[in-house]
Design a protein around this motif. Structure first.
Motif, PDB file in Angstrom:
ATOM      1  N   HIS A 162      47.145 -24.070 -13.834  1.00 27.64           N
ATOM      2  CA  HIS A 162      46.712 -24.527 -12.511  1.00 27.64           C
ATOM      3  C   HIS A 162      46.539 -26.044 -12.459  1.00 27.64           C
ATOM      4  O   HIS A 162      45.663 -26.560 -11.759  1.00 27.64           O
ATOM      5  CB  HIS A 162      45.391 -23.844 -12.127  1.00 27.64           C
ATOM      6  CG  HIS A 162      45.484 -22.342 -12.112  1.00 27.64           C
ATOM      7  ND1 HIS A 162      46.180 -21.655 -11.145  1.00 27.64           N
ATOM      8  CD2 HIS A 162      44.975 -21.414 -12.965  1.00 27.64           C
ATOM      9  CE1 HIS A 162      46.092 -20.345 -11.383  1.00 27.64           C
ATOM     10  NE2 HIS A 162      45.381 -20.169 -12.477  1.00 27.64           N
ATOM     11  N   LYS A 164      48.291 -28.288 -11.000  1.00 29.65           N
ATOM     12  CA  LYS A 164      48.484 -28.865  -9.667  1.00 29.65           C
ATOM     13  C   LYS A 164      47.229 -28.770  -8.816  1.00 29.65           C
ATOM     14  O   LYS A 164      46.983 -29.634  -7.966  1.00 29.65           O
ATOM     15  CB  LYS A 164      49.652 -28.169  -8.965  1.00 29.65           C
ATOM     16  CG  LYS A 164      51.018 -28.546  -9.526  1.00 29.65           C
ATOM     17  CD  LYS A 164      52.140 -27.967  -8.682  1.00 29.65           C
ATOM     18  CE  LYS A 164      53.497 -28.409  -9.197  1.00 29.65           C
ATOM     19  NZ  LYS A 164      54.609 -27.865  -8.369  1.00 29.65           N
ATOM     20  N   ARG A 165      46.450 -27.748  -9.016  1.00 31.40           N
ATOM     21  CA  ARG A 165      45.226 -27.596  -8.225  1.00 31.40           C
ATOM     22  C   ARG A 165      44.214 -28.698  -8.546  1.00 31.40           C
ATOM     23  O   ARG A 165      43.344 -29.009  -7.735  1.00 31.40           O
ATOM     24  CB  ARG A 165      44.596 -26.225  -8.478  1.00 31.40           C
ATOM     25  CG  ARG A 165      45.463 -25.040  -8.034  1.00 31.40           C
ATOM     26  CD  ARG A 165      44.751 -23.728  -8.331  1.00 31.40           C
ATOM     27  NE  ARG A 165      45.617 -22.575  -8.161  1.00 31.40           N
ATOM     28  CZ  ARG A 165      45.655 -21.813  -7.069  1.00 31.40           C
ATOM     29  NH1 ARG A 165      44.846 -22.092  -6.048  1.00 31.40           N
ATOM     30  NH2 ARG A 165      46.455 -20.770  -7.001  1.00 31.40           N
ATOM     31  N   GLU A 167      45.114 -31.817  -9.301  1.00 28.32           N
ATOM     32  CA  GLU A 167      45.648 -33.148  -8.996  1.00 28.32           C
ATOM     33  C   GLU A 167      44.840 -33.882  -7.939  1.00 28.32           C
ATOM     34  O   GLU A 167      44.598 -35.089  -8.053  1.00 28.32           O
ATOM     35  CB  GLU A 167      47.117 -33.028  -8.561  1.00 28.32           C
ATOM     36  CG  GLU A 167      48.062 -32.699  -9.706  1.00 28.32           C
ATOM     37  CD  GLU A 167      49.503 -32.565  -9.244  1.00 28.32           C
ATOM     38  OE1 GLU A 167      49.738 -32.684  -8.009  1.00 28.32           O
ATOM     39  OE2 GLU A 167      50.386 -32.357 -10.107  1.00 28.32           O
ATOM     40  N   GLU A 168      44.429 -33.182  -6.897  1.00 25.69           N
ATOM     41  CA  GLU A 168      43.672 -33.850  -5.830  1.00 25.69           C
ATOM     42  C   GLU A 168      42.282 -34.286  -6.294  1.00 25.69           C
ATOM     43  O   GLU A 168      41.626 -35.084  -5.628  1.00 25.69           O
ATOM     44  CB  GLU A 168      43.545 -32.941  -4.611  1.00 25.69           C
ATOM     45  CG  GLU A 168      42.742 -31.667  -4.849  1.00 25.69           C
ATOM     46  CD  GLU A 168      42.571 -30.851  -3.587  1.00 25.69           C
ATOM     47  OE1 GLU A 168      41.969 -31.366  -2.635  1.00 25.69           O
ATOM     48  OE2 GLU A 168      43.060 -29.700  -3.573  1.00 25.69           O
ATOM     49  N   LYS A 172      43.514 -32.871 -14.811  1.00 25.15           N
ATOM     50  CA  LYS A 172      42.976 -31.693 -15.497  1.00 25.15           C
ATOM     51  C   LYS A 172      41.585 -31.899 -16.089  1.00 25.15           C
ATOM     52  O   LYS A 172      40.848 -30.937 -16.276  1.00 25.15           O
ATOM     53  CB  LYS A 172      43.946 -31.254 -16.596  1.00 25.15           C
ATOM     54  CG  LYS A 172      45.259 -30.693 -16.068  1.00 25.15           C
ATOM     55  CD  LYS A 172      46.121 -30.152 -17.186  1.00 25.15           C
ATOM     56  CE  LYS A 172      46.619 -31.252 -18.092  1.00 25.15           C
ATOM     57  NZ  LYS A 172      47.558 -30.728 -19.129  1.00 25.15           N
TER      58      LYS A 172
END
Length: 243
Positions: A162, A164-165, A167-168, A172
């Motif tokens: 996960h 990409k989750r 990234e905002e 990581k």
């Protein structure tokens, strides 16, 4: 010669007058400064809150202008994931206190997580107490725990799966921020339930094991549901024993 002597006398008189004037003005100015300082001391003695407000104003003014305050410690309170239980609704404060006792963690961080779970419940359409129950079973509310498989944080999210989750939230490493991990974990759980046609139990099994049927998945679902029931009872004002 008489004119020169008269000129010198006039100059001396002028300089003497100027000197006396400077002394008088300086003396008066120092007296005014002394009076002002005395008044300030008296006022601050009577109203120490003025001193606190003044220090805060100066400190913030300097910080806003990026003036180096090397002698002042960094105020880390704004970065702390904790909440004063007295400002929470009673049901939330009771839940935080109960969870803190059961899992042997401080109540203030639990208060922040309980409050955030209720906020996420609105956007995710998941019960806040289900979210808290998943956290309890996954990590016992320890934000830095890591499983053998590499799942991290409160909601035991796999950072590789996960990434990409995160990234905002900056990447990581944000997995170790309690609130970020909670938000990402809830988003993963929501997707798992959607993939299983809205069935919460199947979504929980998928959350635990992904595509494969994880060993003990049924036991995991049972533990989450049991803890959700306990939290529901505590929030309702009922007494629930702590193991």
């Amino acid at each position: 010669m008489k004119q020169l002597a008269l000129f010198r006398k006039n100059i001396q008189t002028l300089l003497a007058d100027m000197g006396n004037g400077i002394v008088t003005v300086t003396h008066s100015g120092l007296a005014m400064v002394g009076l002002a300082v005395s008044v300030c001391v008296v006022v601050l003695a009577l109203r120490p809150d003025y001193l606190v407000e003044g220090e805060a104003f100066v400190y913030n003014w300097l910080r806003e202008r990026h003036v180096s305050l090397w002698w002042m410690p960094d105020n880390a309170v704004d970065r702390v994931t904790a909440a004063d239980l007295s400002i929470l609704p009673k049901s939330q404060a009771d839940v935080a206190t109960w969870l803190a006792r059961k899992y042997r963690v401080a109540p203030e961080p639990l208060g922040a997580l309980v409050a955030e779970a209720h906020v996420l419940a609105v956007s995710s359409k998941l019960p806040a107490h289900l979210i808290l129950a998943v956290m309890a079973i996954e990590s016992s509310f320890h934000p830095y725990v890591q499983s053998k498989a590499g799942a991290q944080g409160l909601m035991q999210v796999m950072p590789k799966v996960h990434a990409k989750r995160y990234e905002e939230f900056g990447g990581k490493l944000a997995a170790f921020d309690p609130i970020t991990n909670l938000r990402v974990g809830v988003s993963v759980l929501v997707d798992c339930i959607k993939l299983k046609g809205g069935n919460v139990d199947d979504g929980l099994r998928f959350y635990l094991g992904g595509d494969s049927a994880a060993a003990g998945a049924d036991g995991y679902v049972a533990r989450v549901k049991a803890e959700q029931t306990n939290i529901d009872a505590v929030a309702a004002g009922q007494w629930v024993a702590v193991p």
